[in-house]
Write a protein that holds these residues in place. Structure first.
Motif, PDB file in Angstrom:
ATOM      1  N   VAL A 142       0.835  -1.201   0.000  1.00 34.83           N
ATOM      2  CA  VAL A 142       0.000   0.000   0.000  1.00 34.83           C
ATOM      3  C   VAL A 142       0.873   1.255   0.000  1.00 34.83           C
ATOM      4  CG1 VAL A 142      -1.704   1.303   1.319  1.00 34.83           C
ATOM      5  CG2 VAL A 142      -1.924  -1.162   1.108  1.00 34.83           C
ATOM      6  N   GLN A 143       1.939   1.242   0.815  1.00 34.87           N
ATOM      7  CA  GLN A 143       2.852   2.390   0.851  1.00 34.87           C
ATOM      8  C   GLN A 143       3.462   2.633  -0.527  1.00 34.87           C
ATOM      9  OE1 GLN A 143       3.209   4.636   3.226  1.00 34.87           O
ATOM     10  NE2 GLN A 143       1.637   3.463   4.279  1.00 34.87           N
ATOM     11  N   LYS A 144       3.833   1.545  -1.188  1.00 27.40           N
ATOM     12  CA  LYS A 144       4.420   1.659  -2.538  1.00 27.40           C
ATOM     13  C   LYS A 144       3.417   2.248  -3.504  1.00 27.40           C
ATOM     14  CE  LYS A 144       8.140  -1.672  -2.999  1.00 27.40           C
ATOM     15  NZ  LYS A 144       8.285  -3.137  -2.995  1.00 27.40           N
ATOM     16  N   MET A 145       2.161   1.780  -3.402  1.00 29.78           N
ATOM     17  CA  MET A 145       1.103   2.281  -4.287  1.00 29.78           C
ATOM     18  C   MET A 145       0.898   3.778  -4.046  1.00 29.78           C
ATOM     19  SD  MET A 145      -2.348   3.190  -4.242  1.00 29.78           S
ATOM     20  CE  MET A 145      -3.088   2.455  -2.794  1.00 29.78           C
ATOM     21  N   LEU A 146       0.876   4.176  -2.767  1.00 34.94           N
ATOM     22  CA  LEU A 146       0.646   5.592  -2.452  1.00 34.94           C
ATOM     23  C   LEU A 146       1.790   6.458  -2.961  1.00 34.94           C
ATOM     24  CD1 LEU A 146      -0.844   5.325   1.156  1.00 34.94           C
ATOM     25  CD2 LEU A 146      -2.046   5.944  -0.939  1.00 34.94           C
ATOM     26  N   LEU A 147       3.023   5.973  -2.813  1.00 35.70           N
ATOM     27  CA  LEU A 147       4.175   6.737  -3.304  1.00 35.70           C
ATOM     28  C   LEU A 147       4.150   6.828  -4.832  1.00 35.70           C
ATOM     29  CD1 LEU A 147       7.172   5.717  -1.016  1.00 35.70           C
ATOM     30  CD2 LEU A 147       6.038   7.936  -1.204  1.00 35.70           C
ATOM     31  N   ALA A 148       3.753   5.721  -5.471  1.00 31.79           N
ATOM     32  CA  ALA A 148       3.664   5.728  -6.930  1.00 31.79           C
ATOM     33  C   ALA A 148       2.617   6.752  -7.378  1.00 31.79           C
ATOM     34  CB  ALA A 148       3.302   4.337  -7.448  1.00 31.79           C
ATOM     35  N   MET A 149       1.508   6.823  -6.649  1.00 34.17           N
ATOM     36  CA  MET A 149       0.475   7.808  -6.978  1.00 34.17           C
ATOM     37  C   MET A 149       0.979   9.237  -6.762  1.00 34.17           C
ATOM     38  SD  MET A 149      -2.092   6.496  -8.352  1.00 34.17           S
ATOM     39  CE  MET A 149      -3.124   7.966  -8.396  1.00 34.17           C
ATOM     40  N   SER A 150       1.801   9.424  -5.715  1.00 35.59           N
ATOM     41  CA  SER A 150       2.350  10.754  -5.445  1.00 35.59           C
ATOM     42  C   SER A 150       3.279  11.187  -6.588  1.00 35.59           C
ATOM     43  CB  SER A 150       3.094  10.750  -4.106  1.00 35.59           C
ATOM     44  OG  SER A 150       3.414  12.063  -3.730  1.00 35.59           O
ATOM     45  N   ARG A 151       4.069  10.224  -7.090  1.00 36.87           N
ATOM     46  CA  ARG A 151       4.940  10.512  -8.250  1.00 36.87           C
ATOM     47  C   ARG A 151       4.110  10.839  -9.482  1.00 36.87           C
ATOM     48  NH1 ARG A 151      10.203   8.903  -6.513  1.00 36.87           N
ATOM     49  NH2 ARG A 151      10.197  10.446  -4.869  1.00 36.87           N
ATOM     50  N   TRP A 152       3.055  10.067  -9.657  1.00 34.87           N
ATOM     51  CA  TRP A 152       2.139  10.305 -10.778  1.00 34.87           C
ATOM     52  C   TRP A 152       1.557  11.715 -10.671  1.00 34.87           C
ATOM     53  CZ3 TRP A 152      -0.339   8.999 -15.229  1.00 34.87           C
ATOM     54  CH2 TRP A 152      -1.628   9.471 -15.426  1.00 34.87           C
ATOM     55  N   ASN A 153       1.229  12.116  -9.440  1.00 33.76           N
ATOM     56  CA  ASN A 153       0.687  13.457  -9.221  1.00 33.76           C
ATOM     57  C   ASN A 153       1.733  14.542  -9.487  1.00 33.76           C
ATOM     58  OD1 ASN A 153      -2.043  13.017  -8.619  1.00 33.76           O
ATOM     59  ND2 ASN A 153      -1.551  12.365  -6.542  1.00 33.76           N
ATOM     60  N   ASP A 154       3.022  14.224  -9.244  1.00 34.84           N
ATOM     61  CA  ASP A 154       4.093  15.158  -9.628  1.00 34.84           C
ATOM     62  C   ASP A 154       4.008  15.441 -11.128  1.00 34.84           C
ATOM     63  OD1 ASP A 154       5.200  15.397  -7.110  1.00 34.84           O
ATOM     64  OD2 ASP A 154       6.692  13.817  -7.423  1.00 34.84           O
ATOM     65  N   GLY A 155       3.879  14.346 -11.894  1.00 33.53           N
ATOM     66  CA  GLY A 155       3.802  14.472 -13.349  1.00 33.53           C
ATOM     67  C   GLY A 155       2.574  15.252 -13.790  1.00 33.53           C
ATOM     68  N   ALA A 156       1.440  14.933 -13.164  1.00 35.17           N
ATOM     69  CA  ALA A 156       0.189  15.613 -13.514  1.00 35.17           C
ATOM     70  C   ALA A 156       0.303  17.111 -13.237  1.00 35.17           C
ATOM     71  CB  ALA A 156      -0.966  15.010 -12.717  1.00 35.17           C
ATOM     72  N   GLN A 157       0.958  17.460 -12.111  1.00 35.11           N
ATOM     73  CA  GLN A 157       1.083  18.875 -11.749  1.00 35.11           C
ATOM     74  C   GLN A 157       2.057  19.606 -12.660  1.00 35.11           C
ATOM     75  OE1 GLN A 157       0.909  19.643  -7.231  1.00 35.11           O
ATOM     76  NE2 GLN A 157       1.650  17.550  -7.439  1.00 35.11           N
ATOM     77  N   ALA A 158       3.134  18.915 -13.063  1.00 31.52           N
ATOM     78  CA  ALA A 158       4.083  19.523 -13.998  1.00 31.52           C
ATOM     79  C   ALA A 158       3.367  19.808 -15.313  1.00 31.52           C
ATOM     80  CB  ALA A 158       5.274  18.603 -14.218  1.00 31.52           C
TER      81      ALA A 158
END
Lengths: 206, 75, 252
Positions: free
Chosen positions: C50-66
Motif C-alpha cells: 500500500v505504501q508503494k502504491m501511495l508513493l507511486a500515486m504521489s509521483r504520478w501526481n508530480d507528473g500531472a502537476q508539472a
C-alpha cells in the motif's frame, strides 16, 4: 428453488452497481483522509477524532486523498457519462418536483413510504441521489480550487478565493456525509434493498 | 555591483536582526532530542532528524554535483 | 401507484426467504466492515504494498502537476490592505529557536550545473535589481496568509550566474538544516523571487533572514528560508519533507 419463486425484476444495471461500490470505497477514503487533513488546520473550533481518520499523519492522509481522488473522478466520469448518455438519469431521477419530494420525505418520516418496486426511485430517493451527485461535483471543483488556487484560480474566484473554496469544500463534504448517513439508515430500515445493489435484481412483490 | 549603502546595511544586520523578532528572542540553541513543532510532523519526529537528513543528503548529492559539473565542463 | 406502509411490506417478506437474505446481508456487511477496519487500522495502511502504491500515486501526481503548470499563469496579487498581520511563523522548531545568520560572514554557495560558482555576499545580492509582490502563502496544513516580499527575480539571478536552464532541478540547503528542491519550470516563473525583504523591512530572522525563495505557485514548505546553498542538477534531490512522504511538486 421452486419455479414460482424465481420471479426476478432487474433493479440496478451493472454499470450502476460497479460504480456505486467504487464510489462508496473512494468516498470512504476521501472523507477519512480529508478529516485528517482538516485536523492539521481546523476551519472551526473542533477536530475530527483521529481514530476516524485515515493516513496516520498529515502526509499519509494527503497521499491517500490525492490517490483516491483519481479513483473518485474517473469512476464519477464513467457513472455520470453512463447516466446522461444511456438515459439512466432521465428515467430514474426525473421528473422531480419539490412537492413530491416534500410529500415523500414526510411519508418516510412517518414510516409510511412505500417502496414496492425497487426499480423505481421515490421522490425522496431521487432528490437524495441527485443531491449527492451535485455534492460530489462541488467537492471535486472546490478540491481543484484548493489544490491549484493558481492554475485553477478561476474556479477559486467563483468560490470567493482560496479560503472560500476551503469553506465550500467543507460544507459540501458535510452535506454529502449527512445524505450518505441517511442513505445507510434507510438501507438498514429497508434491508431488502441492500442485495439489489450487489446482484442487481429483486424478487417481484406481488 | 557592491554599493556602499548595501554594505552598511549588511554590516549592521548581524546585531540588529534580534530587534525584528517580536515577543520571543530567537537564536536559542535548538533542542535536537525534542519533538518537532507544527502540524506537518509525524508523532515520533525529533528536531534533530532534519539535521541528520541534511547531512545524509549532502553526502549523497556531493558526488552527483561533481560528476555533473565535470560533464558540463567537457561539453 | 399503490402505497403500502413499510411495516406491511416488510411483513410480506418475513418468511423463510428473508432469512437467507439476512444471512447474506450480514455476511456482506461483515465483509465491508472488515474492509473498513483494515483500511483505518494499521494492518493495511502500514503494508508495504500500500505504501508503494501511495508513493507511486504521489509521483504520478508530480507528473500531472508539472503538466498542469502554466509558466505564464500568474498567482493573484493583492493590495497592501489585504496583508495578514501578524504574518504567522511556521517551522519545525519554535520561534525562540530561529537560527540567526551572521550577515557579515554570510555567503550564498552555488554548485552543480552553474557556470559562475563564485559565492555571493549579501551586499552583492542587495545590489541586484529588485521586485516586489503581495501574494498568498498557502501552507500544506491548509491555512493561508498574505504577505509582501521583495527581492531579485529568480530567473534573472539564474541567468546571471549561468545556471543550466535545461536542467531538471534546483536544490536548496538552509541554515536551519532544512532542505528542499523545485523543478526548473517553477524556478523560471516570473513570480519566483529570491527575497531579502518582508513588508519592506530586511527579512527578519523568523521569516528567513537573510533570504527566502518566495514561490507563490508552490506550497509554503517549498519556499525555503535561510538559504545558504543552492545547486542545479538533473538528479532528483528531494527534500526533508518530501523524503518523509509529502508530495514533491506541491504546486498551487
Amino acid at each position: 428453488m421452486e419455479a414460482a419463486q424465481a420471479q426476478w425484476v432487474k433493479v440496478h444495471p451493472l454499470v450502476v452497481r460497479v460504480t456505486h461500490w467504487i464510489n462508496a470505497f473512494a468516498i470512504l477514503i476521501m472523507v477519512a483522509s480529508g478529516w485528517r487533513i482538516y485536523n492539521a488546520s481546523p476551519l472551526f473550533g473542533f477536530r475530527f477524532p483521529n481514530d476516524l481518520t485515515l493516513g496516520g499523519w498529515l502526509a499519509g492522509a494527503l497521499q491517500w486523498h490525492f490517490a483516491a481522488l483519481w479513483l473518485l473522478v474517473l469512476n464519477g466520469i464513467v457513472y455520470v457519462g453512463y447516466g446522461i448518455f444511456s438515459g439512466h438519469f432521465r428515467r430514474k431521477l426525473f421528473p422531480l418536483t419539490p412537492r413530491a419530494v416534500l410529500s415523500d420525505v414526510l411519508a418516510a418520516l412517518r414510516g409510511k413510504l412505500a417502496h414496492d418496486d425497487l426499480a423505481v426511485y421515490n421522490a425522496a430517493q431521487r432528490a437524495a441521489y441527485l443531491a449527492i451527485i451535485l455534492c460530489l461535483v462541488v467537492l471535486v471543483l472546490s478540491g481543484l480550487a484548493i489544490w491549484k488556487p493558481v492554475q485553477f484560480q478561476e474556479i477559486a474566484w467563483l468560490m470567493g478565493g482560496y479560503e472560500g473554496a476551503r469553506l465550500v469544500h467543507f460544507f459540501a463534504m458535510a452535506l454529502m456525509v449527512l445524505i450518505a448517513l441517511v442513505h445507510i439508515v434507510m438501507v438498514i430500515l429497508v434491508p431488502r434493498t441492500f442485495p439489489t445493489i450487489i446482484t442487481g435484481r429483486a424478487r417481484r412483490m406481488s | 555591483m557592491k554599493s556602499p549603502e548595501a554594505i552598511a546595511v549588511a554590516a549592521i544586520l548581524g546585531t540588529v536582526s534580534l530587534a525584528f523578532a517580536a515577543g520571543t528572542t530567537p537564536g536559542k540553541p535548538m533542542k535536537m532530542d525534542e519533538p518537532m513543532h507544527g502540524e506537518m510532523k509525524k508523532q515520533n519526529m525529533k528536531k534533530g532528524d532534519v539535521k541528520k537528513a541534511a547531512e545524509k543528503k549532502a553526502l549523497k548529492m556531493k558526488p552527483v554535483m561533481e560528476k555533473e559539473a565535470a560533464g558540463a565542463q567537457k561539453r | 401507484m399503490k402505497k403500502r406502509s413499510m411495516e406491511t411490506s416488510l411483513a410480506d417478506h418475513r418468511g423463510k426467504l428473508i432469512r437467507s437474505i439476512e444471512r447474506r446481508l450480514f455476511l456482506k456487511q461483515g465483509l465491508s466492515l472488515g474492509a473498513l477496519a483494515l483500511l483505518s487500522g494499521c494492518e493495511l495502511t502500514d503494508g508495504e504494498g500500500v505504501q508503494k502504491m501511495l508513493l507511486a500515486m504521489s509521483r504520478w501526481n508530480d507528473g500531472a502537476q508539472a503538466w498542469l503548470f502554466n509558466s505564464t499563469k500568474l498567482a493573484p496579487e493583492y493590495p497592501e490592505s489585504a496583508i495578514t498581520k501578524p504574518f504567522p511563523f511556521n517551522a519545525y522548531y519554535g520561534e525562540d529557536e530561529v537560527r540567526l545568520v551572521d550577515a557579515a560572514s554570510y555567503k550564498l554557495e552555488l554548485s552543480g550545473l552553474i557556470r559562475e560558482k563564485k559565492p555571493w555576499t549579501l551586499p552583492e545580492l542587495y545590489a541586484l535589481p529588485q521586485t516586489s509582490q503581495i501574494t498568498r502563502h498557502i501552507c500544506v496544513e491548509g491555512w493561508s496568509a498574505i504577505g509582501k516580499w521583495s527581492g531579485v527575480r529568480f530567473s534573472d539571478f539564474l541567468a546571471r550566474v549561468g545556471a543550466d536552464a535545461t536542467a531538471k532541478y534546483i536544490g536548496f540547503e538552509c541554515a536551519d538544516d532544512y532542505t528542499t528542491s523545485i523543478d526548473m519550470a517553477t524556478a523560471l516563473h516570473p513570480q519566483t523571487v529570491l527575497t531579502f525583504r518582508f513588508a519592506d523591512q530586511i527579512l527578519p530572522p523568523k521569516y528567513g533572514f537573510p533570504m527566502k525563495l518566495r514561490i507563490p505557485t508552490k506550497l509554503g514548505f517549498k519556499n525555503p528560508k535561510h538559504i545558504t546553498a543552492m545547486y542545479v542538477t538533473n538528479e532528483y534531490p528531494g527534500g526533508y519533507w518530501e523524503d518523509q512522504g509529502y508530495n514533491w511538486f506541491s504546486g498551487s
